[in-house]
Scaffold this motif. Structure first.
Motif, PDB file in Angstrom:
ATOM      1  N   ALA A  64     -12.767   8.299  -6.708  1.00 52.65           N
ATOM      2  CA  ALA A  64     -13.113   7.420  -5.413  1.00 52.65           C
ATOM      3  C   ALA A  64     -13.516   5.997  -5.553  1.00 52.65           C
ATOM      4  CB  ALA A  64     -14.778   7.785  -4.889  1.00 52.65           C
ATOM      5  N   ALA A  65     -13.646   5.827  -6.446  1.00 56.41           N
ATOM      6  CA  ALA A  65     -13.702   4.275  -7.262  1.00 56.41           C
ATOM      7  C   ALA A  65     -12.726   3.946  -6.773  1.00 56.41           C
ATOM      8  CB  ALA A  65     -14.212   3.907  -8.656  1.00 56.41           C
ATOM      9  N   ALA A  66     -11.530   3.827  -7.637  1.00 54.30           N
ATOM     10  CA  ALA A  66     -10.077   4.266  -7.218  1.00 54.30           C
ATOM     11  C   ALA A  66      -9.287   3.751  -6.564  1.00 54.30           C
ATOM     12  CB  ALA A  66      -9.260   4.331  -8.765  1.00 54.30           C
ATOM     13  N   ILE A  67      -9.030   5.094  -5.777  1.00 48.26           N
ATOM     14  CA  ILE A  67      -8.781   4.906  -3.916  1.00 48.26           C
ATOM     15  C   ILE A  67      -9.648   4.061  -3.231  1.00 48.26           C
ATOM     16  CG2 ILE A  67      -8.283   6.840  -2.631  1.00 48.26           C
ATOM     17  CD1 ILE A  67      -7.945   8.486  -4.407  1.00 48.26           C
ATOM     18  N   GLY A  68     -10.848   4.236  -3.253  1.00 48.21           N
ATOM     19  CA  GLY A  68     -11.465   3.655  -2.571  1.00 48.21           C
ATOM     20  C   GLY A  68     -10.745   2.001  -2.018  1.00 48.21           C
ATOM     21  N   GLY A  69     -11.287   1.620  -3.076  1.00 53.74           N
ATOM     22  CA  GLY A  69     -10.898  -0.124  -4.107  1.00 53.74           C
ATOM     23  C   GLY A  69      -9.902  -0.146  -3.378  1.00 53.74           C
ATOM     24  N   VAL A  70      -8.568   0.668  -3.529  1.00 52.89           N
ATOM     25  CA  VAL A  70      -6.980  -0.140  -2.812  1.00 52.89           C
ATOM     26  C   VAL A  70      -6.787   0.043  -1.567  1.00 52.89           C
ATOM     27  CG1 VAL A  70      -5.167   0.737  -2.977  1.00 52.89           C
ATOM     28  CG2 VAL A  70      -6.105   1.002  -5.271  1.00 52.89           C
ATOM     29  N   THR A  71      -8.061   1.069  -1.302  1.00 52.86           N
ATOM     30  CA  THR A  71      -7.934   1.631   0.396  1.00 52.86           C
ATOM     31  C   THR A  71      -8.335   0.184   1.363  1.00 52.86           C
ATOM     32  OG1 THR A  71      -7.330   4.099  -0.345  1.00 52.86           O
ATOM     33  CG2 THR A  71      -8.039   3.132   2.084  1.00 52.86           C
ATOM     34  N   VAL A  72      -9.826  -0.004   0.926  1.00 51.67           N
ATOM     35  CA  VAL A  72     -10.619  -1.182   1.694  1.00 51.67           C
ATOM     36  C   VAL A  72      -9.664  -2.383   1.105  1.00 51.67           C
ATOM     37  CG1 VAL A  72     -12.476  -3.205   1.103  1.00 51.67           C
ATOM     38  CG2 VAL A  72     -12.259  -0.292   1.337  1.00 51.67           C
ATOM     39  N   ALA A  73      -8.634  -3.106  -0.521  1.00 52.13           N
ATOM     40  CA  ALA A  73      -7.941  -3.933  -0.699  1.00 52.13           C
ATOM     41  C   ALA A  73      -7.046  -3.851   1.128  1.00 52.13           C
ATOM     42  CB  ALA A  73      -7.769  -4.462  -1.618  1.00 52.13           C
ATOM     43  N   ALA A  74      -6.627  -2.949   0.527  1.00 53.85           N
ATOM     44  CA  ALA A  74      -5.084  -2.843   1.538  1.00 53.85           C
ATOM     45  C   ALA A  74      -5.515  -2.753   3.876  1.00 53.85           C
ATOM     46  CB  ALA A  74      -4.688  -1.046   1.248  1.00 53.85           C
ATOM     47  N   GLY A  75      -6.606  -2.328   3.767  1.00 55.75           N
ATOM     48  CA  GLY A  75      -7.154  -2.549   5.104  1.00 55.75           C
ATOM     49  C   GLY A  75      -7.778  -4.274   4.947  1.00 55.75           C
ATOM     50  N   MET A  76      -8.347  -4.787   3.918  1.00 57.40           N
ATOM     51  CA  MET A  76      -8.763  -6.367   4.291  1.00 57.40           C
ATOM     52  C   MET A  76      -7.098  -7.309   4.437  1.00 57.40           C
ATOM     53  SD  MET A  76     -11.550  -6.557   1.330  1.00 57.40           S
ATOM     54  CE  MET A  76     -11.832  -8.495   2.553  1.00 57.40           C
ATOM     55  N   ALA A  77      -5.625  -6.819   3.844  1.00 55.52           N
ATOM     56  CA  ALA A  77      -5.048  -7.410   3.785  1.00 55.52           C
ATOM     57  C   ALA A  77      -4.184  -6.860   4.877  1.00 55.52           C
ATOM     58  CB  ALA A  77      -3.832  -7.335   2.526  1.00 55.52           C
ATOM     59  N   SER A  78      -4.134  -6.056   5.337  1.00 54.44           N
ATOM     60  CA  SER A  78      -3.707  -5.753   7.186  1.00 54.44           C
ATOM     61  C   SER A  78      -4.468  -6.348   7.909  1.00 54.44           C
ATOM     62  CB  SER A  78      -3.481  -4.174   6.828  1.00 54.44           C
ATOM     63  OG  SER A  78      -2.675  -4.084   8.277  1.00 54.44           O
ATOM     64  N   GLY A  79      -5.629  -7.228   7.862  1.00 52.79           N
ATOM     65  CA  GLY A  79      -6.422  -8.112   8.701  1.00 52.79           C
ATOM     66  C   GLY A  79      -6.388  -8.820   8.392  1.00 52.79           C
ATOM     67  N   LEU A  80      -5.597  -9.946   8.229  1.00 51.38           N
ATOM     68  CA  LEU A  80      -5.615 -11.669   8.167  1.00 51.38           C
ATOM     69  C   LEU A  80      -4.050 -11.168   9.003  1.00 51.38           C
ATOM     70  CD1 LEU A  80      -5.036 -11.820   4.086  1.00 51.38           C
ATOM     71  CD2 LEU A  80      -6.691 -12.010   5.729  1.00 51.38           C
ATOM     72  N   TYR A  81      -4.313 -12.517  10.456  1.00 47.43           N
ATOM     73  CA  TYR A  81      -3.601 -12.692  10.768  1.00 47.43           C
ATOM     74  C   TYR A  81      -2.016 -12.956  10.075  1.00 47.43           C
ATOM     75  CZ  TYR A  81      -1.205 -14.361  15.286  1.00 47.43           C
ATOM     76  OH  TYR A  81      -0.261 -14.917  16.665  1.00 47.43           O
ATOM     77  N   PRO A  82      -1.939 -14.215   9.472  1.00 50.34           N
ATOM     78  CA  PRO A  82      -0.546 -13.991   8.826  1.00 50.34           C
ATOM     79  C   PRO A  82       0.369 -13.220   8.094  1.00 50.34           C
ATOM     80  CG  PRO A  82      -2.370 -15.809   8.365  1.00 50.34           C
ATOM     81  CD  PRO A  82      -2.660 -14.370   8.633  1.00 50.34           C
ATOM     82  N   LEU A  83      -0.562 -12.077   8.094  1.00 51.61           N
ATOM     83  CA  LEU A  83      -0.035 -10.280   7.531  1.00 51.61           C
ATOM     84  C   LEU A  83       0.559  -9.824   8.272  1.00 51.61           C
ATOM     85  CD1 LEU A  83      -1.413 -10.238   4.039  1.00 51.61           C
ATOM     86  CD2 LEU A  83       0.604 -11.300   4.566  1.00 51.61           C
ATOM     87  N   ARG A  84      -0.004 -10.172   9.641  1.00 51.09           N
ATOM     88  CA  ARG A  84       0.481  -9.007  11.258  1.00 51.09           C
ATOM     89  C   ARG A  84       1.892  -9.216  11.595  1.00 51.09           C
ATOM     90  NH1 ARG A  84      -5.014  -7.861  14.380  1.00 51.09           N
ATOM     91  NH2 ARG A  84      -5.841  -7.353  12.868  1.00 51.09           N
ATOM     92  N   THR A  85       2.934  -9.326  10.474  1.00 50.75           N
ATOM     93  CA  THR A  85       3.833  -9.222  11.054  1.00 50.75           C
ATOM     94  C   THR A  85       4.607  -7.482  10.527  1.00 50.75           C
ATOM     95  OG1 THR A  85       4.755 -10.395   8.501  1.00 50.75           O
ATOM     96  CG2 THR A  85       3.724 -11.447  11.131  1.00 50.75           C
TER      97      THR A  85
END
Length: 254
Positions: free
Chosen positions: A71-92
């Protein structure tokens, strides 16, 4: 020590929460006429952050010591991916495919390994060589249904990543619907966002069914060592048995 049954939150609550967030993501993509990179990244960002936070909270609220790393590993990876996807420059288009593919392959492998280890951990230990027993410490195993569900979701997530790898981001196909008298363009990003929407729908249905399915209570013998369980049974039987009378007859005193 707090047992799994006495906890306020259980694995079914984690599954139901994940199913709810996946269903919301699937509905947003299904009923949205815009399947652009910006919309797909925004929906994935919300889904990933919410799902990751649920998994991270379950580390303290649901899982006991020894079963917290998935849960810790999958949760950390998923939160990191969600935060990266929320960055405007990466919404391409390229950013969407890169983030979702990396997340799907990484989190899918982690969840598949955790589920497989949970299923393998329930098997009886075997000798690693003739006359040599396996002396490795036992890993606490959770319910078999939980391990099976984790392995299935992990495999489905990996398939999402593999499917997105075969989609060309620059793909474009113009087609005309005669009844609507209009011409549309099917693009790679439209297919990519649609694949994620289909994945979210499958996860929502599967985890929803798993969360509402009845579960059998775990017994202490599931996570105990075979020798420990056997000795515990023998000691219990000895303690519960009534004291036997002395077989030697006593002579009456004159």
């Amino acid at each position: 020590m707090t047992s799994a049954d006495s906890r306020t939150f259980a694995v079914r609550h984690v599954q139901l929460a994940r199913a709810a967030f996946a269903a919301i993501a699937a509905l947003m993509i299904t009923f949205s006429p815009d399947h652009s990179a910006a919309v797909g990244s925004a929906v994935f960002s919300g889904f990933a952050i919410a799902t990751g936070l649920v998994l991270l909270l379950s580390v303290w609220l649901v899982y006991p010591a020894g079963r917290r790393w998935p849960a810790a590993a999958i949760g950390g990876v998923t939160v990191a991916a969600g935060m990266a996807s929320g960055l405007y420059p990466l919404r391409t288009v390229a950013g969407y495919f890169a983030i979702v593919i990396v997340w799907a392959l990484l989190s899918g492998v982690l969840e598949l390994i955790a589920g497989w280890r949970g299923l393998a951990g329930r098997r009886e230990r075997r000798e690693i060589a003739p006359g040599i027993a396996d002396a490795r410490p036992a890993v606490p195993a959770g319910p078999r249904s939980e391990s099976r569900d984790g392995a299935v979701i992990g495999a489905i997530t990996i398939l999402l990543g593999i499917g997105l790898l075969f989609v060309q981001p620059a793909y474009a196909l113009d087609y005309t619907i005669e009844e609507a008298h209009a011409t549309f363009t099917l693009t790679g990003i439209t297919i990519g966002v649609g694949l994620f929407g289909g994945y979210a729908a499958i996860v929502a249905v599967y985890l929803g069914i798993a969360g509402f399915s009845p579960r059998t209570a775990d017994t202490a013998a599931v996570t105990a060592e075979p020798e420990t369980a056997a000795s515990f049974t023998a000691e219990s039987a000895t303690a519960d048995a009534p004291a036997s009378a002395d077989p030697t007859p006593q002579k009456d005193s004159a």
